[in-house]
Design a protein around this motif. Sequence first.
Motif, mmCIF file in Angstrom:
data_model
loop_
_atom_site.group_PDB
_atom_site.id
_atom_site.type_symbol
_atom_site.label_atom_id
_atom_site.label_comp_id
_atom_site.label_asym_id
_atom_site.label_seq_id
_atom_site.Cartn_x
_atom_site.Cartn_y
_atom_site.Cartn_z
ATOM 1 N N ALA A 56 -38.080 -13.771 15.385
ATOM 2 C CA ALA A 56 -37.533 -14.889 16.224
ATOM 3 C C ALA A 56 -37.006 -16.092 15.615
ATOM 4 C CB ALA A 56 -38.614 -15.183 17.116
ATOM 5 N N THR A 57 -37.898 -16.437 14.404
ATOM 6 C CA THR A 57 -37.582 -17.367 13.589
ATOM 7 C C THR A 57 -36.068 -17.369 12.852
ATOM 8 O OG1 THR A 57 -39.491 -17.696 12.936
ATOM 9 C CG2 THR A 57 -38.044 -18.832 11.449
ATOM 10 N N PHE A 58 -35.600 -16.085 12.496
ATOM 11 C CA PHE A 58 -34.313 -15.873 12.155
ATOM 12 C C PHE A 58 -33.414 -16.142 13.284
ATOM 13 C CE2 PHE A 58 -36.265 -14.227 8.315
ATOM 14 C CZ PHE A 58 -35.565 -14.353 7.506
ATOM 15 N N ALA A 59 -33.898 -15.934 14.254
ATOM 16 C CA ALA A 59 -32.651 -16.121 15.588
ATOM 17 C C ALA A 59 -32.666 -17.450 15.729
ATOM 18 C CB ALA A 59 -33.198 -15.094 16.856
ATOM 19 N N GLY A 60 -33.489 -18.368 15.351
ATOM 20 C CA GLY A 60 -33.391 -19.681 15.455
ATOM 21 C C GLY A 60 -34.453 -20.172 16.635
ATOM 22 N N ALA A 140 -40.380 -12.933 3.124
ATOM 23 C CA ALA A 140 -41.178 -14.080 2.791
ATOM 24 C C ALA A 140 -40.867 -14.973 1.734
ATOM 25 C CB ALA A 140 -42.690 -13.217 2.477
ATOM 26 N N GLY A 141 -40.367 -14.313 0.532
ATOM 27 C CA GLY A 141 -39.939 -15.448 -0.690
ATOM 28 C C GLY A 141 -38.968 -16.170 -0.223
ATOM 29 N N GLN A 142 -37.955 -15.595 0.576
ATOM 30 C CA GLN A 142 -36.707 -16.606 0.879
ATOM 31 C C GLN A 142 -37.370 -17.576 1.766
ATOM 32 O OE1 GLN A 142 -34.190 -13.278 2.569
ATOM 33 N NE2 GLN A 142 -32.633 -14.468 1.675
ATOM 34 N N LEU A 143 -38.229 -17.126 2.886
ATOM 35 C CA LEU A 143 -38.604 -18.061 3.878
ATOM 36 C C LEU A 143 -39.406 -19.231 3.103
ATOM 37 C CD1 LEU A 143 -39.951 -15.914 6.592
ATOM 38 C CD2 LEU A 143 -37.733 -17.141 6.560
ATOM 39 N N ALA A 144 -40.126 -18.902 2.179
ATOM 40 C CA ALA A 144 -41.110 -19.737 1.404
ATOM 41 C C ALA A 144 -40.328 -20.755 0.500
ATOM 42 C CB ALA A 144 -42.085 -19.099 0.354
ATOM 43 N N SER A 145 -39.188 -20.353 0.321
ATOM 44 C CA SER A 145 -38.081 -21.263 -0.645
ATOM 45 C C SER A 145 -37.716 -22.459 0.003
ATOM 46 C CB SER A 145 -36.930 -20.725 -1.043
ATOM 47 O OG SER A 145 -35.882 -20.463 -0.044
ATOM 48 N N GLY A 146 -37.974 -22.688 1.437
ATOM 49 C CA GLY A 146 -37.487 -23.710 2.229
ATOM 50 C C GLY A 146 -36.002 -23.805 2.280
ATOM 51 N N ALA A 147 -35.460 -22.664 2.059
ATOM 52 C CA ALA A 147 -33.840 -22.688 2.138
ATOM 53 C C ALA A 147 -33.489 -21.654 3.013
ATOM 54 C CB ALA A 147 -33.199 -22.706 0.536
ATOM 55 N N SER A 148 -34.293 -21.113 4.035
ATOM 56 C CA SER A 148 -33.770 -19.862 4.588
ATOM 57 C C SER A 148 -34.189 -20.207 6.009
ATOM 58 C CB SER A 148 -34.773 -18.811 4.373
ATOM 59 O OG SER A 148 -34.195 -17.622 5.075
ATOM 60 N N ALA A 149 -34.652 -19.456 7.002
ATOM 61 C CA ALA A 149 -34.780 -19.796 8.533
ATOM 62 C C ALA A 149 -36.182 -20.449 8.765
ATOM 63 C CB ALA A 149 -34.603 -18.317 9.134
ATOM 64 N N LEU A 213 -42.663 -20.394 -6.532
ATOM 65 C CA LEU A 213 -41.834 -20.558 -5.380
ATOM 66 C C LEU A 213 -42.502 -20.826 -4.142
ATOM 67 C CD1 LEU A 213 -38.851 -19.540 -4.238
ATOM 68 C CD2 LEU A 213 -40.126 -17.373 -3.799
ATOM 69 N N PHE A 214 -43.801 -20.574 -3.821
ATOM 70 C CA PHE A 214 -44.350 -20.769 -2.683
ATOM 71 C C PHE A 214 -44.772 -22.435 -2.585
ATOM 72 C CE2 PHE A 214 -44.111 -16.297 -2.147
ATOM 73 C CZ PHE A 214 -44.559 -16.093 -0.686
ATOM 74 N N TYR A 215 -44.644 -23.046 -3.388
ATOM 75 C CA TYR A 215 -45.098 -24.298 -3.743
ATOM 76 C C TYR A 215 -43.706 -25.410 -3.424
ATOM 77 C CZ TYR A 215 -47.488 -28.579 -5.226
ATOM 78 O OH TYR A 215 -47.930 -29.827 -5.585
ATOM 79 N N THR A 216 -42.475 -24.820 -3.551
ATOM 80 C CA THR A 216 -41.319 -25.301 -3.135
ATOM 81 C C THR A 216 -41.166 -26.440 -2.256
ATOM 82 O OG1 THR A 216 -40.399 -23.625 -4.287
ATOM 83 C CG2 THR A 216 -38.567 -25.128 -3.165
ATOM 84 N N PRO A 217 -41.628 -26.210 -0.735
ATOM 85 C CA PRO A 217 -41.395 -27.143 0.249
ATOM 86 C C PRO A 217 -42.211 -28.522 -0.237
ATOM 87 C CG PRO A 217 -42.111 -24.954 1.097
ATOM 88 C CD PRO A 217 -42.141 -24.830 -0.406
ATOM 89 N N ILE A 218 -43.201 -28.520 -1.043
ATOM 90 C CA ILE A 218 -43.982 -29.694 -1.376
ATOM 91 C C ILE A 218 -43.056 -30.565 -2.308
ATOM 92 C CG2 ILE A 218 -45.990 -30.512 -2.758
ATOM 93 C CD1 ILE A 218 -46.575 -29.369 0.069
ATOM 94 N N LYS A 219 -42.285 -29.985 -2.990
ATOM 95 C CA LYS A 219 -41.368 -30.656 -3.791
ATOM 96 C C LYS A 219 -40.009 -31.121 -3.131
ATOM 97 C CE LYS A 219 -40.917 -27.496 -6.978
ATOM 98 N NZ LYS A 219 -40.442 -26.786 -8.210
ATOM 99 N N PHE A 382 -35.433 -15.521 -7.803
ATOM 100 C CA PHE A 382 -36.537 -14.746 -7.950
ATOM 101 C C PHE A 382 -36.102 -13.238 -7.546
ATOM 102 C CE2 PHE A 382 -36.617 -15.195 -3.382
ATOM 103 C CZ PHE A 382 -37.321 -14.061 -2.779
ATOM 104 N N ARG A 383 -34.801 -13.091 -6.879
ATOM 105 C CA ARG A 383 -34.596 -11.699 -6.364
ATOM 106 C C ARG A 383 -33.235 -11.355 -6.921
ATOM 107 N NH1 ARG A 383 -31.596 -11.368 -1.358
ATOM 108 N NH2 ARG A 383 -31.038 -13.276 -0.693
ATOM 109 N N GLU A 384 -32.662 -12.282 -7.913
ATOM 110 C CA GLU A 384 -31.151 -12.070 -7.973
ATOM 111 C C GLU A 384 -30.795 -10.627 -8.862
ATOM 112 O OE1 GLU A 384 -27.657 -15.336 -9.413
ATOM 113 O OE2 GLU A 384 -29.721 -15.181 -10.599
#
Length: 596
Positions: A56-60, A140-149, A213-219, A382-384
Amino acid sequence: MKKMLSIACFAMIFTACKNEATTTKEPVEKVDVSAKFNEMLDNYYEEGLQLNPVQATFAGDNRFNDQFPNPLAEETVNKTKAYFKKYKEQLAQFDDATLSESEKMTKAILNWECDMNLESFNFKQDYFPIDQMWSINLVAGQLASGASAQPFKTVEDYHNWLKRLEGYIDWMTSAEAKMKEGMAAGYVLPKSLIVKVLPQLEALTVEDLDQHLFYTPIKNFPEDFSDEDKKQLTEAYSKMVSEKIIPTYKSLHKFMSTDYMEAGRTSSGIEGIPGGKEFYQYQIKLYTTTTMTADEIHKLGLSEVARISSEMEKIKEQVGFKGDLKSFFDHVRSKKELMPFTEPQQVIDNFNAIHDRMKPQIEKLFDVKPKTPFEVRRTEAFRENSASAEYNPGSLDGTRPGIFYTPIPEVTKYNTYSDESLFLHEAIPGHHYQISLTQESEELPKFRKTLWYSGYGEGWALYSESLGKELGLYTDPYQYFGMLGAEMHRAVRLVVDTGLHSKGWTREQAIQYSLDNEAESEAGITSEIERYMANPGQALSYKIGQLKIRELRAKAEAELGDKFDIRQFHNQVLETGCVPLALLENKINTWIASNK
């Protein structure tokens, strides 16, 4: 296009499709049936969101951004089974004779969804919760980065992610337990795949929070956050990452690098597990939406490899290369002029330049274009190293763009020979047009806006690659060879995927067959073969779908003659969204008949 997370693909539905306006009044009985049918679709959609809130999050849809029900938990599995059984029974109550043509297609699609999802529970997929490419931890890693959905715009957003992480940690713990069960029952990954998972897990055991990676949103706090909110969230995220995320990843890494590695399979194909043959036939049906057998697909692959090889010979002669085709592959792989970049941004700029070159021609082939914005981005670090180029859809409301991710692990070795065909496939008019137009449709019920059938979706994207000359591309013979190479890559997949999973091929045999027949690098081919090992059957969908769409276009051109309009054909293919290929064929045949 990537496979989204779940142990059973949860379909999602929007509100009911709009009834076409008519000047005459429909019978009351007909209106009542449509209303009840659409109400059932609404309920199906809403329950689907609650079962799979990450989707649902990915669908907005952000109502469930704090939830992560564990798909490995018995309670979730039972709820999911009951969900599909209930709607299978409700669908049976609607007689086709009382439904419109659009509703009949919707009923057929939803029946397919229920049947395939229920059948999936016959196989022990929960024993393979983690692999190097397709599993929940990577999403989950993508979501944690703050640059995904997952949004990180408000204080509530930050708290939602903390709550969701509690469910994710529960899944991680369950994943380790399920893999231990799998070991005892003979269901384990091949050792060659376990090796690729380990660095992905190890990267998230780093104890320096600023590097985690999971701390990224704090920065990346929004500017309007108060100092008190920033302080409170920093403490909460530091505690979550230090006390829960890192220890959970360390535990999983230790287990997979020791006991699980020791138990890892030496066989490469899915036939190496109990019930593997039956599971592979299910996967073929799931991904191609056909009843083809592994043998039929293997033979088709060999035929297509031979056909495309003869086309490649012509390009080799055109550029004046002396030597056999395999030597030409090596020439293309190592040609310095095809590796001109020194900075990753240059790769992104090159894709944007391809887009600019084709813009003047796009109107000739498409009179309906998506409104959803589009971007090209580099794949996250992290997944490149294990990622392929891919498309991530935009949100349903168009506020999040569609994103074409391209991995650039070593920019000086990045070869551009297939960039034009890659852009046509992953971006425009491939996945971006196909997915965005479906999501923007005002006619489709919501669950059809978010469905994904690889036979159709990847078939369309591969078909899109063949439109390059019509779009003003492939003027460079190496770029046209890149298109042939991309098509060959999908033809080779038919051979190696069925070889691995139904004919006893080893990983090394599959790699060698690919090296002998295509110009991809050995590192790229190795990553691809391991991808097929992790998700049997998915790689078959591209060529099967492409051949069906090309067959339907050729039929329409032959039967309609001067009446054939390529833009209308593309509209017909795209307007119904992802559908099983048999339903697409019926639709195009009806359109051809009505236009004669």
